[in-house]
Scaffold this active site. Structure first.
Site, short mmCIF file in Angstrom:
data_model
loop_
_atom_site.label_atom_id
_atom_site.label_comp_id
_atom_site.label_asym_id
_atom_site.label_seq_id
_atom_site.Cartn_x
_atom_site.Cartn_y
_atom_site.Cartn_z
N HIS A 512 -2.44 -25.89 29.29
CA HIS A 512 -3.17 -26.16 30.52
C HIS A 512 -2.49 -25.41 31.66
O HIS A 512 -1.96 -26.00 32.59
CB HIS A 512 -3.20 -27.66 30.80
CG HIS A 512 -3.74 -28.47 29.67
ND1 HIS A 512 -3.51 -29.83 29.54
CD2 HIS A 512 -4.51 -28.13 28.61
CE1 HIS A 512 -4.10 -30.28 28.44
NE2 HIS A 512 -4.72 -29.26 27.87
N THR A 557 -7.83 -28.80 31.25
CA THR A 557 -8.25 -27.82 32.25
C THR A 557 -9.49 -27.00 31.89
O THR A 557 -9.96 -26.23 32.73
CB THR A 557 -7.09 -26.85 32.54
OG1 THR A 557 -6.61 -26.31 31.30
CG2 THR A 557 -5.95 -27.57 33.25
#
Length: 581
Positions: A512, A557
């Site tokens: 992420h 994300t």
């Protein structure tokens, strides 16, 4: 299926004309940009990707699997890229998987479909990303999604990405046992993590259908989109630098089959992600001037923030072997069903800064189906890392340090998350599902090698799994050999100094990656792009991907990256940003 299928558009071999928009990187953001910008028939769009294509209707089985089996296929990743989970003085460099395939990380990662919380986006705006508060980004979350379970003002029903949760009656035994842990402590069940932002025991939203991955490559670049005459897609193209005329970007240089080629464009958009976007900028003369001068690179724009502010979610893994009747069945294939989201109570940390992700199976193999895990996460870390190029040669991969646990606040918060995970595992109902002792897992290259998707590993894992079922007493010894030294977890959480050291020694991270080209005001020396992704100090160049996020969001994300691309594409297309789609 979330989109139409068909043949990929063939590209021309003749000299390339100038394009209105040239997009570097067909990851989660790049595929969205190519699709949305080419909706305007009056403009031309070129999408360049370093990895292989994924032809609609002919996707490899592992790339469309609703279990992320593609993660275990090394042919979909950049080879040789390594990173230090902490820094080079206190941690070894380990492999850092980054997608190198159409769809990027969205084609190989776990498909958890979290938005984050309103505080995340309000925080972005407070850091100088004007127009990125919660009310401003919500319309683009709604635009991208087709939520199967919820509707109303907070959800979309007509977007290309399906969002769903595993129904309660399909939860595996482990998730149900942990639900009893939560109920015994008055912890509420959060059915919709993307609209109900309380702490609680949560149903994890996924971006797939029960039998099909839903990457941005699949859902935004279907056969119909690829057939547009104003869109060209070239794969296996390695972009080496952005070209400039003065302070104006005019296209890129790239290697195609080992041969240098130049592509011209009115506007160039870098969508290489948290590692490769800052690398491309620095190789193009955009970044910290002293560093670039030291490498003999001509400085186009002195931006010290390029490559700084690297963020990722620190995590630890605790593994355990499940009894035969406690294992997740072959269906549903979802890798994750439930998780905890909770608050550390640490001063200044805000709410929902910790998470524990629950898995009833940890790999594609027979052994992976026996092993479950709890993964304590730190959702809002204070530590920051960096990405630095090491040579003027763009073929040399950058140096990456995450600098996890550099701030004592992160150590203290992670100690609380880890202790909560151990408490869950020793809850009577949960403990009754396990055979042998829980064990910490070190996220090492040797363990990744064992999990690579190939016949040799399948045979090896099947033999080990069979032996453990026949001789369960071997489990503690065998799993200890595979994952690292044995640790008494209950004793560990009672010794704060030892626990802190254990965390520092074993911390790892998912993928992420954000922050290395962050949004902000031009007067802020730490910022790289403005609120529409335009690079400070030059013209005709944007960065649009997770690297422009000023801070991590409280969740995975991929969906926020798609949202970022939707929002910037709408701005480029001159669409209203004030009304919900």
């Amino acid at each position: 299926m979330c989109c139409k299928t068909g043949q990929v558009q063939k590209t021309r071999d003749s000299k390339m004309p100038q394009f209105n928009y040239l997009i570097v990187g067909a990851g989660s953001a790049g595929c969205v940009l190519a699709s949305r910008l080419s909706e305007d028939p009056s403009v031309t769009v070129l999408l360049l990707e370093a990895g292989q294509d994924v032809v609609p209707g002919k996707e490899p089985a592992d790339l469309i699997d609703s279990y992320p089996s593609s993660y275990y296929n090394k042919s979909y990743f950049w080879q040789g890229l390594k990173a230090h989970w902490r820094n080079k003085s206190n941690s070894v460099a380990t492999n850092l998987p980054q997608g190198k395939v159409m769809g990027g990380g969205g084609s190989v990662m776990g498909m958890v479909a979290l938005r984050g919380t309103p505080d995340d986006y309000n925080g972005w705006e407070a850091l100088g990303a004007k127009g990125w508060n919660w009310d401003s980004v919500l319309p683009y979350f709604r635009k991208l999604e087709n939520d199967w379970d919820f509707d109303g003002d907070l959800h979309g029903k007509n977007g290309p990405i399906p969002i769903r949760r595993t129904p309660l009656d399909q939860w595996p035994p482990l998730s149900n046992a942990i639900r009893e842990f939560a109920a015994a402590r008055g912890i509420p069940h959060i059915a919709d993590m993307n609209a109900d932002f309380r702490d609680g025991y949560t149903s994890v939203p996924m971006s797939n259908t029960p039998d099909h991955r839903a990457s941005s490559a699949i859902c935004y670049l279907d056969a119909a989109v690829r057939s547009r005459p104003n869109l060209q897609i070239l794969t296996e193209v390695f972009v080496t630098k952005v070209n400039f005329s003065g302070k104006t970007a005019i296209g890129v240089d790239a290697l195609v089959g080992g041969e240098k080629k130049t592509f011209a464009a009115g506007e160039t958009i870098i969508s290489g992600g948290g590692i490769f976007s800052p690398s491309i900028l620095m190789h193009s003369g955009i970044g910290p001037a002293a560093k670039l001068n030291g490498l003999g690179l001509e400085v186009v724009s002195d931006l010290p923030g390029v490559g700084r502010n690297l963020q990722n979610h620190p995590l630890l893994f605790i593994g355990f072997r499940l009894k035969k009747d406690a294992r997740q069945p072959a269906w549903p294939r979802a890798p994750h069903t439930t998780s905890f989201r909770f608050s550390s109570g640490w001063s200044g940390a805000g709410t929902a800064d910790l998470s524990i992700l629950i898995a009833s199976k940890t790999s594609w193999s027979a052994l992976g189906h026996q092993i479950g895990s709890l993964a304590p996460y730190l959702l809002r870390p204070d530590s920051r890392g960096s990405v630095e190029i090491v040579s003027p040669d763009p073929n040399q991969l950058p140096h990456v340090e995450f600098n996890f646990m550099d701030e004592e606040s992160d150590v203290q918060k992670m100690m609380r998350a880890f202790s909560r995970a151990v408490q869950i595992l020793y809850f009577d109902r949960v403990r009754s599902l396990l055979t042998g002792l829980p064990f910490p897992v070190r996220f090492s290259d040797s363990l990744r090698s064992l999990n690579e998707l190939n016949r040799k590993n399948a045979f090896k894992a099947a033999v080990i799994a069979k032996c453990l079922d026949v001789f369960p007493g071997l489990g503690d010894i065998t799993l200890g050999m595979l994952t690292g030294h044995r640790v008494d977890l209950l004793e560990l959480i009672g010794k704060p100094a030892d626990l802190a050291q254990h965390i520092k020694d074993n911390v790892a991270g998912p993928f992420h990656l954000v922050g290395t080209c962050r949004m902000g005001e031009a007067t802020d020396p730490a910022s790289v792009v403005d609120s529409e992704g335009r690079v400070h100090g030059v013209r005709g160049l944007r960065v649009v991907d997770a690297s422009i996020m000023p801070t991590l969001i409280r969740g995975n994300t991929n969906i926020p990256t798609i949202m970022v691309a939707e929002k910037v594409a709408a701005s480029i297309n001159g669409l209203s940003t004030d009304q919900p789609p």
